[in-house]
Design an enzyme around this catalytic site. Structure first.
Site, PDB file in Angstrom:
ATOM      1  N   GLU A  42       0.723  -0.970  -0.074  1.00  0.00           N
ATOM      2  CA  GLU A  42      -0.060  -0.144   0.067  1.00  0.00           C
ATOM      3  C   GLU A  42       0.768   1.268  -0.111  1.00  0.00           C
ATOM      4  O   GLU A  42       0.669   2.063   0.789  1.00  0.00           O
ATOM      5  CB  GLU A  42      -0.999   0.106   1.168  1.00  0.00           C
ATOM      6  CG  GLU A  42      -1.815  -1.147   1.204  1.00  0.00           C
ATOM      7  CD  GLU A  42      -3.042  -1.067   2.153  1.00  0.00           C
ATOM      8  OE1 GLU A  42      -3.011  -0.040   3.142  1.00  0.00           O
ATOM      9  OE2 GLU A  42      -4.134  -1.451   1.792  1.00  0.00           O
ATOM     10  N   GLU A  55      -5.485  -8.712   0.622  1.00  0.00           N
ATOM     11  CA  GLU A  55      -6.266  -8.327   1.771  1.00  0.00           C
ATOM     12  C   GLU A  55      -7.652  -8.286   1.365  1.00  0.00           C
ATOM     13  O   GLU A  55      -7.949  -7.916   0.288  1.00  0.00           O
ATOM     14  CB  GLU A  55      -5.862  -7.224   2.595  1.00  0.00           C
ATOM     15  CG  GLU A  55      -4.411  -7.143   3.108  1.00  0.00           C
ATOM     16  CD  GLU A  55      -4.016  -6.012   3.921  1.00  0.00           C
ATOM     17  OE1 GLU A  55      -4.655  -4.996   4.114  1.00  0.00           O
ATOM     18  OE2 GLU A  55      -2.599  -5.651   3.759  1.00  0.00           O
TER      19      GLU A  55
HETATM   20  C1  BG6 Z   1      -4.554  -2.120   4.910  1.00  0.00           C
HETATM   21  C2  BG6 Z   1      -3.219  -2.483   5.772  1.00  0.00           C
HETATM   22  O1  BG6 Z   1      -4.634  -0.825   4.848  1.00  0.00           O
HETATM   23  O2  BG6 Z   1      -5.515  -2.060   6.074  1.00  0.00           O
HETATM   24  C3  BG6 Z   1      -3.204  -3.409   6.932  1.00  0.00           C
HETATM   25  O3  BG6 Z   1      -2.454  -3.154   4.670  1.00  0.00           O
HETATM   26  C4  BG6 Z   1      -4.304  -2.498   7.924  1.00  0.00           C
HETATM   27  O4  BG6 Z   1      -1.935  -3.263   7.524  1.00  0.00           O
HETATM   28  C5  BG6 Z   1      -5.501  -2.615   7.108  1.00  0.00           C
HETATM   29  O5  BG6 Z   1      -4.391  -3.346   9.062  1.00  0.00           O
HETATM   30  C6  BG6 Z   1      -7.011  -2.391   8.038  1.00  0.00           C
HETATM   31  O6  BG6 Z   1      -6.569  -0.985   8.607  1.00  0.00           O
HETATM   32  P1  BG6 Z   1      -6.827  -0.723   9.903  1.00  0.00           P
HETATM   33  O7  BG6 Z   1      -6.405   0.783  10.104  1.00  0.00           O
HETATM   34  O8  BG6 Z   1      -8.154  -1.016  10.401  1.00  0.00           O
HETATM   35  O9  BG6 Z   1      -5.686  -1.732  10.685  1.00  0.00           O
END
Ligand code: BG6
Length: 466
Positions: free
Chosen positions: A164, A359
């Protein structure tokens, strides 16, 4: 599923600083992710212990095996390998830890997918020369990458360079850029850093593909599939501009080796001037990725504010809620069809390029009830997103792996331990380490079943000679 399903990698995802803990053990020094998290230690969990994956390695991998995972996407902590960032030799203890993890995964029939840099540049590089804003960071990242390839590329086929990058640029304190600087200075430093990451990544792609042509390497891009709030063409253009600038520019550079004109124009219009070297154009064009990782959570809806504001694209749009969509407590929409739509857009642009969903996940505030967690909304999220992904595959999109966020509860970047994503529950809260025991949530059994069903389907197909 189409004929590729027998090789499909059903996986799950995490990142080092969000699960490992052991922040100063076995030679590891601080990363910017540690330093940022310590600023919030009073408010939420920080990286010091996290969910202590470092000391639960065997147990966690055995849960992965029980879940039936075919892949596990994790990141290597850069400062575990090069604690200060600029050492000549790597930290042996750091390498040993990841050898152990990778060997355990392979023994369990799980394909490791390595992210090389997930928000955690060694902090001492930021103190030394400002981090990515300095061209020196290119050398240090390439050296780190070469060391990882040397150690692990013989046993790991799938690699991701930077997680990201666009998020780092819009949240420049994640790059160590001071928040008290002026808007203009912050923009200038953030986009200079972005540029250096592009060059570093291109050098690494070229090196890797020459040495390991059978393996895969690419970025993990935050793919903000953006929809217009109305059918007004101003809103449609705003949605396109945001999506292009934020997500597609990252994919274009990684896959086609060229910075898009609209990206350069956006910076020029905002008087952001990035220092470049004459050889950079060639470097970018010669070093490209051979697959694509996408982090996908939900769609974003925007309307144009262009009549009232100028500035960068983020300042020319307003995010709008869609009252028809369910969303998490933190405002992330539930829009599975958006995933199919997004994946179709990727195939339109990049054809048959293999895509890994790196993800995709649903967050909740959760508590144990009689040793169980009934995470029905996560089950619904996973089920419907998998259905839409499969439809996209049947439409012709070459998705080869699905790695939901996250395998286990972890430290949320924005919200500590309160916001949970895992299929495995960890018995700890922000300020109480409790038992640190692992519990299978209902989603664990749901996903286990999905993986099993697909395996049965594959076996049936093989028996029928399909
Ligand atoms: C993604 C990241 O942007 O979102 C993760 O790669 C992150 O590292 C995930 O945990 C969710 O965001 P957050 O702030 O809810 O942890």
């Amino acid at each position: 599923m189409n004929k590729r399903s027998s090789e499909f990698l059903w996986g799950a995802s995490t990142s080092a600083f969000q699960v490992e803990g052991a922040y100063n053990i076995d030679g590891k020094e601080l990363s910017i992710a540690d330093v940022r998290s310590f600023k919030n230690s009073e408010k939420q969990l920080d990286t010091k212990v996290s969910v202590d994956h470092y000391h639960h390695l065997e147990e966690d991998v055995s849960l992965m095996k029980e879940l039936g995972l075919k892949s596990y996407r994790f990141s290597i902590s850069w400062p575990r390998i090069f604690p200060k960032g600029d050492e000549k030799n790597p930290n042996k203890k750091g390498l040993e830890f990841y050898h152990k993890l990778i060997d355990l995964l392979i023994k369990s029939g799980i394909e490791p997918i390595i992210t090389m840099y997930h928000f955690d540049q060694p902090y001492q590089l930021i103190e030394k020369y400002g981090g990515w804003v300095s061209r020196d960071s290119i050398h240090d990242f390439v050296k780190y990458a070469e060391c990882l390839f040397e150690e692990f590329a013989g046993k790991v086929k799938y690699w991701l360079t930077i997680n990201e990058q666009a998020v780092l640029v819009v949240a420049p304190d994640m790059l160590g850029i001071e928040s008290n600087l002026s808007r203009e200075e912050k923009l200038e430093r953030a986009y200079q850093s972005n540029y250096h990451m592009w060059i570093a990544q291109a050098i690494v792609y070229k090196l890797f593909r020459q040495k390991y042509p059978q393996n895969f390497i690419g970025p993990a891009v935050s793919y903000l599939t953006t929809l217009p709030a109305t059918m007004n063409s101003e809103d449609m253009l705003a949605a396109k501009e945001l999506e292009d600038f934020y997500s597609f520019s990252q994919m274009e550079v990684a896959l086609k080796g060229k910075i898009p004109k609209y990206f350069e124009k956006e910076l020029e219009n905002n008087n952001v001037y990035v220092v470049q070297e004459p050889e950079d154009e060639k470097t970018l064009s010669e070093g490209t990725a051979n697959y694509l990782g996408v982090n996908w959570y939900c769609t974003t809806i925007v309307e144009s504010k262009a009549e009232k504001c100028n500035g960068v694209i983020f300042e020319r749009i307003k995010r709008v809620n869609n009252d028809h969509l369910k969303h998490t407590d933190w405002g992330w929409n539930f829009d599975p069809v958006g995933l199919r739509y997004g994946l179709r857009q990727l195939a339109d642009r990049y054809g048959d390029i293999p895509i890994i969903i790196t993800e995709c996940g649903w967050s909740e505030k959760e508590e144990l009830q009689n040793e169980r967690v009934h995470d029905n909304d996560r089950i619904k999220y996973l089920g419907e997103h998998i259905t839409q992904m499969e439809l996209a595959i049947s439409d012709g999109v070459n998705v080869i792996s699905f790695n939901p966020w996250s395998f286990i509860d972890l430290l949320s970047v924005g919200d500590g331990m309160e916001k949970r994503y895992g299929m495995v529950y960890v018995d700890r809260t922000d300020f109480d380490e409790k038992t640190m025991k692992r519990y299978r949530k209902d989603s664990f059994f749901f996903y286990q079943d999905i993986i099993k069903q697909h395996k049965n389907l594959d076996n049936q197909k093989e028996n029928n000679g399909d």
